[in-house]
Structures are given as C-alpha cells and as structure tokens.
Design a protein around this motif. Structure first.
Motif, PDB file in Angstrom:
ATOM      1  N   ASP A  95     -13.867  -4.978   0.545  1.00  0.00           N
ATOM      2  CA  ASP A  95     -14.791  -3.875  -0.179  1.00  0.00           C
ATOM      3  C   ASP A  95     -14.233  -2.225  -0.077  1.00  0.00           C
ATOM      4  OD1 ASP A  95     -15.768  -4.480   2.347  1.00  0.00           O
ATOM      5  OD2 ASP A  95     -17.353  -3.184   1.310  1.00  0.00           O
ATOM      6  N   GLY A  96     -14.453  -1.733  -1.278  1.00  0.00           N
ATOM      7  CA  GLY A  96     -14.455  -0.432  -0.383  1.00  0.00           C
ATOM      8  C   GLY A  96     -12.867   0.175  -0.882  1.00  0.00           C
ATOM      9  N   ARG A  97     -12.430   1.375  -0.609  1.00  0.00           N
ATOM     10  CA  ARG A  97     -10.873   1.607  -0.850  1.00  0.00           C
ATOM     11  C   ARG A  97     -10.191   2.668  -0.010  1.00  0.00           C
ATOM     12  NH1 ARG A  97      -9.290   5.817  -3.572  1.00  0.00           N
ATOM     13  NH2 ARG A  97      -8.073   5.062  -5.540  1.00  0.00           N
ATOM     14  N   TRP A  98      -9.565   1.925   0.663  1.00  0.00           N
ATOM     15  CA  TRP A  98      -9.211   1.543   1.603  1.00  0.00           C
ATOM     16  C   TRP A  98      -7.473   2.048   1.575  1.00  0.00           C
ATOM     17  CZ3 TRP A  98     -11.938   2.245   6.608  1.00  0.00           C
ATOM     18  CH2 TRP A  98     -13.331   1.351   6.294  1.00  0.00           C
ATOM     19  N   HIS A  99      -7.343   3.129   2.539  1.00  0.00           N
ATOM     20  CA  HIS A  99      -5.349   3.629   2.060  1.00  0.00           C
ATOM     21  C   HIS A  99      -4.707   3.396   3.494  1.00  0.00           C
ATOM     22  CE1 HIS A  99      -6.110   5.744  -1.987  1.00  0.00           C
ATOM     23  NE2 HIS A  99      -7.720   6.471  -1.410  1.00  0.00           N
ATOM     24  N   LYS A 100      -3.515   2.981   3.677  1.00  0.00           N
ATOM     25  CA  LYS A 100      -3.264   2.932   4.811  1.00  0.00           C
ATOM     26  C   LYS A 100      -2.887   4.614   5.158  1.00  0.00           C
ATOM     27  CE  LYS A 100      -0.811  -1.694   5.006  1.00  0.00           C
ATOM     28  NZ  LYS A 100       0.813  -2.218   5.396  1.00  0.00           N
ATOM     29  N   TYR A 101      -2.330   4.822   6.347  1.00  0.00           N
ATOM     30  CA  TYR A 101      -1.976   5.865   6.660  1.00  0.00           C
ATOM     31  C   TYR A 101      -0.366   6.083   6.736  1.00  0.00           C
ATOM     32  CZ  TYR A 101      -1.203  10.078  10.232  1.00  0.00           C
ATOM     33  OH  TYR A 101      -2.004  11.608  10.318  1.00  0.00           O
ATOM     34  N   SER A 102       0.198   7.103   5.253  1.00  0.00           N
ATOM     35  CA  SER A 102       1.390   7.470   5.451  1.00  0.00           C
ATOM     36  C   SER A 102       1.928   7.528   6.448  1.00  0.00           C
ATOM     37  CB  SER A 102       1.102   7.879   3.679  1.00  0.00           C
ATOM     38  OG  SER A 102       0.879   9.799   4.225  1.00  0.00           O
ATOM     39  N   TRP A 103       2.136   8.950   6.633  1.00  0.00           N
ATOM     40  CA  TRP A 103       2.705   9.007   7.651  1.00  0.00           C
ATOM     41  C   TRP A 103       3.656   8.421   8.689  1.00  0.00           C
ATOM     42  CZ3 TRP A 103       2.738   9.502  13.013  1.00  0.00           C
ATOM     43  CH2 TRP A 103       3.736   9.742  14.102  1.00  0.00           C
ATOM     44  N   THR A 104       2.719   6.788   9.100  1.00  0.00           N
ATOM     45  CA  THR A 104       3.298   5.870   9.365  1.00  0.00           C
ATOM     46  C   THR A 104       4.258   5.328   8.036  1.00  0.00           C
ATOM     47  OG1 THR A 104       1.132   5.616  11.009  1.00  0.00           O
ATOM     48  CG2 THR A 104       2.818   3.411  10.699  1.00  0.00           C
ATOM     49  N   TYR A 105       3.814   4.447   7.668  1.00  0.00           N
ATOM     50  CA  TYR A 105       4.410   3.576   7.113  1.00  0.00           C
ATOM     51  C   TYR A 105       5.582   4.333   6.108  1.00  0.00           C
ATOM     52  CZ  TYR A 105       0.643   0.595   8.090  1.00  0.00           C
ATOM     53  OH  TYR A 105      -0.151  -0.416   8.534  1.00  0.00           O
ATOM     54  N   ASP A 106       5.446   5.551   5.670  1.00  0.00           N
ATOM     55  CA  ASP A 106       6.708   6.179   4.918  1.00  0.00           C
ATOM     56  C   ASP A 106       7.255   5.837   5.406  1.00  0.00           C
ATOM     57  OD1 ASP A 106       4.444   6.467   2.357  1.00  0.00           O
ATOM     58  OD2 ASP A 106       4.781   8.466   2.900  1.00  0.00           O
ATOM     59  N   THR A 114       5.403  -3.338  -1.693  1.00  0.00           N
ATOM     60  CA  THR A 114       3.187  -3.390  -2.338  1.00  0.00           C
ATOM     61  C   THR A 114       2.985  -3.496  -0.213  1.00  0.00           C
ATOM     62  OG1 THR A 114       3.300  -5.160  -3.710  1.00  0.00           O
ATOM     63  CG2 THR A 114       1.428  -5.333  -2.153  1.00  0.00           C
ATOM     64  N   ILE A 115       4.405  -4.161   0.512  1.00  0.00           N
ATOM     65  CA  ILE A 115       3.354  -3.870   1.831  1.00  0.00           C
ATOM     66  C   ILE A 115       3.562  -2.803   2.166  1.00  0.00           C
ATOM     67  CG2 ILE A 115       4.435  -4.731   4.170  1.00  0.00           C
ATOM     68  CD1 ILE A 115       5.722  -6.944   3.266  1.00  0.00           C
ATOM     69  N   PHE A 116       4.443  -1.772   1.342  1.00  0.00           N
ATOM     70  CA  PHE A 116       4.779  -0.309   2.276  1.00  0.00           C
ATOM     71  C   PHE A 116       3.523   1.029   1.859  1.00  0.00           C
ATOM     72  CE2 PHE A 116       7.291  -2.851   5.031  1.00  0.00           C
ATOM     73  CZ  PHE A 116       7.256  -1.980   6.221  1.00  0.00           C
ATOM     74  N   SER A 117       3.088  -0.243   0.692  1.00  0.00           N
ATOM     75  CA  SER A 117       2.181   1.012  -0.133  1.00  0.00           C
ATOM     76  C   SER A 117       0.940   1.609   0.707  1.00  0.00           C
ATOM     77  CB  SER A 117       1.842  -0.034  -1.433  1.00  0.00           C
ATOM     78  OG  SER A 117       2.490  -0.044  -2.495  1.00  0.00           O
ATOM     79  N   SER A 118       0.956   2.549   0.271  1.00  0.00           N
ATOM     80  CA  SER A 118       0.532   3.446   1.501  1.00  0.00           C
ATOM     81  C   SER A 118      -0.909   3.709   0.442  1.00  0.00           C
ATOM     82  CB  SER A 118       0.119   5.109   1.720  1.00  0.00           C
ATOM     83  OG  SER A 118       1.314   4.590   2.618  1.00  0.00           O
ATOM     84  N   ASP A 119      -1.468   4.156  -1.194  1.00  0.00           N
ATOM     85  CA  ASP A 119      -2.511   4.135  -1.942  1.00  0.00           C
ATOM     86  C   ASP A 119      -2.474   2.941  -2.686  1.00  0.00           C
ATOM     87  OD1 ASP A 119      -3.909   5.943  -4.095  1.00  0.00           O
ATOM     88  OD2 ASP A 119      -3.304   4.626  -5.237  1.00  0.00           O
ATOM     89  N   HIS A 120      -4.179   2.319  -2.658  1.00  0.00           N
ATOM     90  CA  HIS A 120      -5.074   1.927  -2.630  1.00  0.00           C
ATOM     91  C   HIS A 120      -4.533   0.748  -3.747  1.00  0.00           C
ATOM     92  CE1 HIS A 120      -8.496  -1.210  -3.084  1.00  0.00           C
ATOM     93  NE2 HIS A 120      -9.129  -0.390  -3.754  1.00  0.00           N
TER      94      HIS A 120
END
Length: 500
Positions: A95-106, A114-120
């Motif tokens: 539940d909720g909106r959880w973004h990945k940390y783009s600095w790491t994944y970009d 899909t795997i490396f999309s930072s935006d929820h």
C-alpha cells in the motif's frame, strides 16, 4: 595583477561555497540529526571510496557503521539506512506510493524498464502488463521448457563424469537458457557450448563495476554505451565481447519478435513478453523497439546470475554435508515414480526438507547485495526518529538474513532452522530473498521452479566432489548490485553417477 586577483577571487569563492555546503550538510540539513560518519554526511565520495577504490565494499561498511552508530544511520548526504528487521514491513509494503531511489537505479542506464523504473506510477503500469507472464500458473504450464534444459544439463554432466568440469558455469548456462527461452521464445543453447558460455557468465557478474562507477561518475556509463560497437569489440576482453555479442543478438531477436507480432494476428503468434507488451494498454512510447529491448534485456539478465549464485551455494553445502545429502535423497525418493518420468514440480514443492534447503540457500544468497532504498511522500517514524517525507531510506536483505538475533549462527548452512511450523513462521516473517511490497521480484516463481527441479534431479542422479572450494567462496565478497563472491561463476566438480 588583475589576473592574480581573479584567481584569488575564484579560489576564495570555491572555498566559501564548499565550506558553506559542508556546514549546511552537517548542521542544517533535515538529516543532520541522524548519526553516521561525518565524511559520509558531507559527500557521496565517501561511499565512492568503498564502491570504486575498494571494489564494492560499502555494504560491508554499512554493516560496520550500524555497530558503531545504532540501527538507523545516515550513509550519504541524502540517504538513510536501517538495520532493524522490525522496520522492514514499514517500507517494503504493497500500500502507498513508493519510488525507487533514481540515483542508484539510473546508473544502469535502462530506466525505462520495469525493474529499474524509479517512478511508482510508471513502474505500476509496466509491471501490470508483464506480471501475468511470470505468474505461478504460467510457470507451471511451461515447466516442460525447464525440464528439457534440465535433461540437457544432466546429459552434459554424465558425459563429463570422471573428469573435472565447471558445474558452476553449467548452472549459469542452465538459468540463461531458461530465461531466454521463457521470455523471448528462442533457444540460445548455452548448455551445448563446450565451456557452457563461461565468458558471458563472467561478464554478467563483472557488470557491477560499471554500475558502481556510474553511480558516482554519471557520464561513465553513457560514455561506455555510446562507444561504437566495432571500437568496443577491438578493445574488449573475451568476456566483454561475449556480453556485447549477446546484447546484439538479444536486440535482433527483440526486433524479430516485434515484427512477428505486428505481422500476425493475435493467438497465432507465440506468446512471449514482447507479445504481452504490444497487446497491452501501455502508451505508444512504451512500445518502441528501444523500450521493449530494455525490458527484455533487464528481465532476462535479472534471471541469470541471481538464481545461479543461489544454486551454487546450495549445491556446495548439500554435497559438503553427508547428513543433508542423505536426508534430501531419502525424502525425494519417497515421490520417485516407477517410470522414468521426471518429478512433478507440484510434488517437489510439498517436500519440507527440500524446501528448507532452498530457503536456507536463499537466506544466504538472496537476489541482491545492495540496499534497496525507497522514497515516499509521507513522513516515516522509527522509534524517536522522524524520517522526513522524500528521504531515500532502505534496508539490505542480506544483512537482515544474517542477523544473529533472527538466525543464530547466521553463516552456518542449517536447513533445520526452517523445519516445523513454529520455526518456519518465526524465521520467514523477516525472510525476503525476492524483496517484498510493490517491487517484489517478478521472476520469483520461475526461480523457485528452477531450484526445486535442479536440486532434486542432481542429488538423485549424481555424486559430486568439489576441488578446493570452501563455504566462504560463496559468501558476499563485493557488492555488484547482485552478490559478488570469491568463486564467481565457478564451482569445479568431479561427477559420478548415483545409483541409490
């Protein structure tokens, strides 16, 4: 004189700027009150030293910092890390909106996958499209693909019986052939290669160097990818050449799959991941060749060395311990069919000791070695600490899995810790080899199927002796995003038939 004054002004301005920045990050930043090393709070170059100079040691350094500073620490000017297992379900939830940390994944350069999309929201839409492809019913329906590759693996091992072979490389070839055929619908036949395509295995594991460097030197990865392929092939070692050839082939196969879907009506086309994307309600921008190729490359790549790493660790411990091996064989023998038909996957899944062995392997070798930071638009609370909204905060599954408060003698391979409903419930509450929440691993059912089928088949058909291997060879040596080990993709073995 004017030139000298200009240089003095420039130097003075730089000193004032960085002095002000250091003061702000240490005393005025919203994370200034959190404990942690001062150098880490001042600059990401503190992490870069452990990532780049010491070759992927920041995960181990974070574990050491927690012993000094407590359960919640500031590990960079912008990021927090928590080691308390009780906090896990706070940030890895559905539940909720959880973004990945783009600095790491970009830093991987494939942020439209899909795997490396930072935006929820972008991740949610893309995942909704491909998740049914990796559902458990779909894996069960296509287990014949796994079984065919498993038979090929066993045939190769039988042919090499009495000699020393690289069982570790063979396992990597097995997982690559499964992922490629399952996802793109084409047999790459790595298991047929004399050396099991070991150069590609080495290159896959070595990609962690590119990721770690690009995190801190943002132009490095794009510059490497922008290099003309002919130049790269001339300068590259054999492993990198194998990886580049694989990417070229994968891109061409993606192009062919797109053309096949677009030129044929609906169900007449083999249903691959490409078919699912093109027939989805994703916007046109998500159906371009470049975007689909990123999806195929990342999803298949995620299924290579993650599962192979775990299987190498499991097989080493199973064959290094006669008690574990005997118990496994006795349990699997109970479902042995009278004919030569293979074990049904649904029967294997019901075996408690086999499941315990796999759980223990996944505990010591989960999918990734790095922390998985999440960002939410709400404040989070940990004890007396308020974590401001928008702050990247994460945990590291491997550190939780080796927490002696949860798992006594954490580095000991002990399947018995998973036996019995009480023990299973206590241990599994903080067990997340495939992560949890909105970003739980897409391919976990495929990975489970591979592990059940491979371990059951090998322990009933072969006896292995390993040359020069130790348990430490399969433990974390460096953070390659995945788990970098001393053994790498190697597990040298001598096989003989088991006639039990």
């Amino acid at each position: 004189m004017e030139l000298n004054m200009g240089w003095r002004f420039l130097v003075g301005s730089v000193i004032v700027y960085y002095g002000t920045l250091v003061f702000y990050r240490l005393f005025l930043h919203p994370l200034a009150r959190f404990p942690g090393p001062r150098l880490g709070a001042i600059s990401r170059w503190y992490e870069a030293y452990y990532d780049v100079i010491l070759s992927g040691q920041y995960t181990s350094k974070i574990a050491g910092m927690h012993k000094v500073y407590g359960p919640v620490i500031r590990i960079s000017p912008y990021e927090l890390h928590v080691i308390d297992p009780a906090f896990f379900e706070t940030i890895y939830r559905t539940d909720g909106r959880w973004h990945k940390y783009s600095w790491t994944y970009d830093a991987f350069g494939v942020n439209s996958s899909t795997i490396f999309s930072s935006d929820h929201d972008a991740h949610k839409a893309r995942r909704r499209t491909i998740a049914p492809f990796f559902s458990k019913p779909n894996v069960l329906a296509r287990q014949e693909t796994l079984r065919r590759n498993l038979d090929k693996l066993c045939q190769r091992i039988s042919q090499l019986a009495g000699t020393t072979c690289n069982l570790g490389a063979a396992i990597s070839a097995f997982t690559r052939d499964n992922a490629n055929e399952y996802i793109i619908g084409k047999a790459y036949n790595e298991l047929d290669a004399e050396d099991f395509g070991i150069d590609l295995s080495i290159a896959s594991q070595g990609s962690g160097v590119l990721w770690r460097t690009t995190k801190h030197v943002r132009w490095f990865g794009p510059a490497m990818r922008a290099m003309p392929i002919d130049w790269a092939m001339k300068a590259a070692d054999e492993g990198t050449k194998s990886f580049l050839r694989y990417l070229q082939q994968c891109e061409q196969d993606t192009r062919d799959a797109i053309a096949a879907v677009e030129s044929s009506p609906g169900d007449k086309v083999q249903k691959t991941l490409v078919h699912g994307i093109l027939h989805s309600d994703l916007p046109p921008a998500d159906k371009t060749l470049g975007r689909i190729f990123e999806e195929i490359a990342t999803v298949t790549g995620a299924g290579f060395e993650t599962t192979a790493n775990t299987l190498r660790l499991i097989l080493y411990h199973v064959y290094a311990n006669d008690v574990i091996l005997r118990r496994l064989r006795e349990e699997i023998a109970l479902i042995r069919t009278a004919s030569s038909e293979p074990f049904p996957l649904n029967k294997l899944e019901q075996l408690p000791y086999l499941t315990a062995v796999l759980n223990e392997g996944l505990r010591l070798s989960p999918a990734i070695a790095t922390r998985a930071a999440r960002i939410t638009d709400k404040d989070l609370f940990y004890g007396r600490w308020r974590i401001p909204a928008g702050t990247p905060v994460g945990m590291t599954t491997l550190l939780m899995h080796t927490d002696e408060r949860l798992y006594p003698e954490p580095m000991r391979f002990n399947p018995d810790r998973w036996m019995g409903s009480a023990a299973l419930g206590a241990a599994s509450s903080k067990f997340a080899p495939f992560s949890r929440g909105t970003r739980i691993c897409l391919g976990m059912h495929l990975a489970w199927a591979e592990m059940y089928m491979l371990v059951a088949a090998l322990v009933q058909r072969f006896t292995f002796t390993f040359e020069g291997a130790t348990a430490g060879d399969f433990e974390l040596e460096k953070d390659n995003f995945g788990i970098g080990t001393k053994a790498g993709c190697n597990l040298m073995a001598r096989a003989s038939p088991y006639e039990g």
